[in-house]
Write an enzyme that holds these catalytic residues in place. Structure first.
Site, PDB file in Angstrom:
ATOM      1  CG  HIS A 102      -0.249  -0.229   2.519  1.00 63.00           C
ATOM      2  ND1 HIS A 102       0.077  -1.504   2.936  1.00 63.00           N
ATOM      3  CD2 HIS A 102       0.194   0.607   3.478  1.00 63.00           C
ATOM      4  CE1 HIS A 102       0.683  -1.430   4.111  1.00 63.00           C
ATOM      5  NE2 HIS A 102       0.784  -0.172   4.464  1.00 63.00           N
ATOM      6  CG  HIS A 104       0.931   5.140   4.306  1.00 61.42           C
ATOM      7  ND1 HIS A 104       0.180   4.961   5.447  1.00 61.42           N
ATOM      8  CD2 HIS A 104       1.731   4.056   4.215  1.00 61.42           C
ATOM      9  CE1 HIS A 104       0.533   3.813   6.034  1.00 61.42           C
ATOM     10  NE2 HIS A 104       1.471   3.240   5.299  1.00 61.42           N
TER      11      HIS A 104
HETATM   12  P1  AMP Z   1       2.005   0.164   7.273  1.00 65.49           P
HETATM   13  O1  AMP Z   1       2.695   0.433   8.581  1.00 65.49           O
HETATM   14  O2  AMP Z   1       2.644   0.893   6.122  1.00 65.49           O
HETATM   15  O3  AMP Z   1       1.831  -1.318   7.012  1.00 65.49           O
HETATM   16  O4  AMP Z   1       0.575   0.814   7.409  1.00 65.49           O
HETATM   17  C1  AMP Z   1      -0.577   0.114   7.724  1.00 65.49           C
HETATM   18  C2  AMP Z   1      -1.642   1.149   7.954  1.00 65.49           C
HETATM   19  O5  AMP Z   1      -2.890   0.486   7.960  1.00 65.49           O
HETATM   20  C3  AMP Z   1      -1.536   1.904   9.286  1.00 65.49           C
HETATM   21  O6  AMP Z   1      -1.421   3.285   9.027  1.00 65.49           O
HETATM   22  C4  AMP Z   1      -2.824   1.562  10.014  1.00 65.49           C
HETATM   23  O7  AMP Z   1      -3.342   2.657  10.731  1.00 65.49           O
HETATM   24  C5  AMP Z   1      -3.735   1.175   8.868  1.00 65.49           C
HETATM   25  N1  AMP Z   1      -4.817   0.243   9.169  1.00 65.49           N
HETATM   26  C6  AMP Z   1      -4.777  -0.861   9.936  1.00 65.49           C
HETATM   27  N2  AMP Z   1      -5.976  -1.486   9.929  1.00 65.49           N
HETATM   28  C7  AMP Z   1      -6.781  -0.767   9.108  1.00 65.49           C
HETATM   29  C8  AMP Z   1      -8.134  -0.899   8.666  1.00 65.49           C
HETATM   30  N3  AMP Z   1      -8.922  -1.908   9.069  1.00 65.49           N
HETATM   31  N4  AMP Z   1      -8.633   0.046   7.827  1.00 65.49           N
HETATM   32  C9  AMP Z   1      -7.867   1.080   7.419  1.00 65.49           C
HETATM   33  N5  AMP Z   1      -6.585   1.251   7.792  1.00 65.49           N
HETATM   34  C10 AMP Z   1      -6.044   0.345   8.621  1.00 65.49           C
END
Ligand code: AMP
Length: 143
Positions: A102, A104
């Protein structure tokens, strides 16, 4: 490590978990981060499964970055932001928590610091309202 079909974003793609969706096309999906680092923090994911930059197919990455490129200025405009950060983390050591690749999109506001990653769950009503504003801007610009 192999791709785990039960990661949260895979479940969101299968509609097994809710998401504040802002955009979808044949190959990508975008939704609000539930623990936003700033107002309007958005995640963009490919529909094809990949863990991160290490295993993603270059064509799939191109498709993904095209959506990021299209959406980031619109997210920023919809939120009235002054700029935005694009972030993409690879492996736990880099802070990756969800193992479906993903990007951000983190809108930035002059004088407003980013919260720590995944530090505070946002209220559902606020996420819904922000998602609506972003969808409206996307609809206006992309039709
Ligand atoms: P990363 O650290 O790059 O893997 O980011 C994962 C992101 O997913 C974090 O910013 C979390 O806040 C976000 N996240 C976790 N669970 C969910 C969810 N169910 N819906 C939307 N975002 C989420």
């Amino acid at each position: 490590m192999s791709y785990d079909d039960n990661n949260i974003f895979a479940k969101i793609l299968r509609s097994e978990m809710p998401a504040h969706k802002v955009f979808e096309d044949d190959e990508t999906f975008a939704f609000l981060d539930i623990m936003p680092r700033t107002k309007g923090h958005t995640l963009v994911i490919p529909k094809n499964p990949s863990i991160n930059m290490i295993d993603i197919d270059p064509d799939n990455l191109c498709v993904l970055i095209r959506s990021v490129h299209k959406l980031a200025p619109l997210v920023s405009k919809a939120m009235g932001a002054d700029g935005f950060v694009i972030q993409q983390l690879n492996e736990a050591a880099a802070g990756q928590m969800v193992f479906h690749i993903h990007f951000h999109i983190v809108p930035r506001y002059l004088g407003v610091p980013m919260k720590h990653a995944a530090s505070e769950k946002e209220q559902d009503g606020i996420l819904s309202a922000n998602a609506k504003l972003i969808r409206q801007e996307i609809d206006k610009q992309l039709g």
